[in-house]
Write an enzyme that holds these catalytic residues in place. Structure first.
Site, PDB file in Angstrom:
ATOM      1  N   VAL A  60      18.696  -6.022   4.108  1.00 24.41           N
ATOM      2  CA  VAL A  60      19.174  -7.596   4.189  1.00 24.41           C
ATOM      3  C   VAL A  60      20.478  -7.418   4.640  1.00 24.41           C
ATOM      4  CG1 VAL A  60      19.298  -9.710   3.291  1.00 24.41           C
ATOM      5  CG2 VAL A  60      16.953  -8.562   2.775  1.00 24.41           C
ATOM      6  N   GLU A  92      10.008   3.755  -4.034  1.00 24.12           N
ATOM      7  CA  GLU A  92      10.825   4.395  -4.803  1.00 24.12           C
ATOM      8  C   GLU A  92      12.136   3.842  -4.854  1.00 24.12           C
ATOM      9  OE1 GLU A  92      12.137   8.133  -1.965  1.00 24.12           O
ATOM     10  OE2 GLU A  92      10.361   8.325  -3.554  1.00 24.12           O
ATOM     11  N   TYR A 104      12.127  -5.788  -7.435  1.00 27.99           N
ATOM     12  CA  TYR A 104      11.039  -5.311  -7.639  1.00 27.99           C
ATOM     13  C   TYR A 104      10.302  -5.745  -8.746  1.00 27.99           C
ATOM     14  CZ  TYR A 104      12.487  -2.971  -3.424  1.00 27.99           C
ATOM     15  OH  TYR A 104      12.879  -2.333  -2.098  1.00 27.99           O
TER      16      TYR A 104
END
Length: 144
Positions: A60, A92, A104
């Site tokens: 981003v 990962e 995440y």
């Protein structure tokens, strides 16, 4: 978003691991197992094969962060992974990337492994990679 634009944005977002080239991006976008999700200010590359989906990279634009773009792309990744019959998603992330790790975890990923010294920095340091997984189906959730 063209492979060149993706590579330019990736280079603005990453030094470790090394940014991917336009050639790398083109190869991935041409692979039928891979998919790219884009917004005006970001993109996510994923791959789905044999019941697993992998979030390959997410970028981003620095000036567009903290506006929900990454969250939107992660949700879209999970939806696309399910649509491609994946039962588990994984990725990962650098152990030093606190912002990405928080993103995440907020979306239901959990640590499944550790790769010690996986990333090399330009000054020769080694950084651990955390392997995260996310169950996408009831079968994957029950085997967790």
């Amino acid at each position: 978003m063209t492979p060149e634009a993706m590579a330019d944005l990736h280079a603005r977002c990453f030094t470790t691991p090394a940014p991917w080239s336009a050639r790398d991006m083109a190869a991935l976008t041409e692979d039928p197992l891979c998919f790219v999700l884009t917004t005006e200010q970001g993109f996510l590359l994923g791959r789905a094969v044999a019941g697993e989906a992998e979030l390959l990279t997410l970028a981003v634009a620095p000036e567009a962060r903290r506006q929900g773009i990454a969250s939107h792309l992660v949700r879209a990744f999970l939806d696309e992974a399910r649509a491609r019959s994946a039962e588990t998603a994984f990725l990962e992330v650098s152990a030093k990337n606190a912002a990405a790790l928080a993103l995440y975890l907020r979306h239901g990923f959990a640590q499944a492994g550790l790769r010690r010294g996986y990333y090399a920095t330009s000054d020769g340091q080694r950084i651990d990679a955390l392997v995260l997984s996310h169950p996408l189906s009831p079968a994957a959730e029950s085997s967790k």
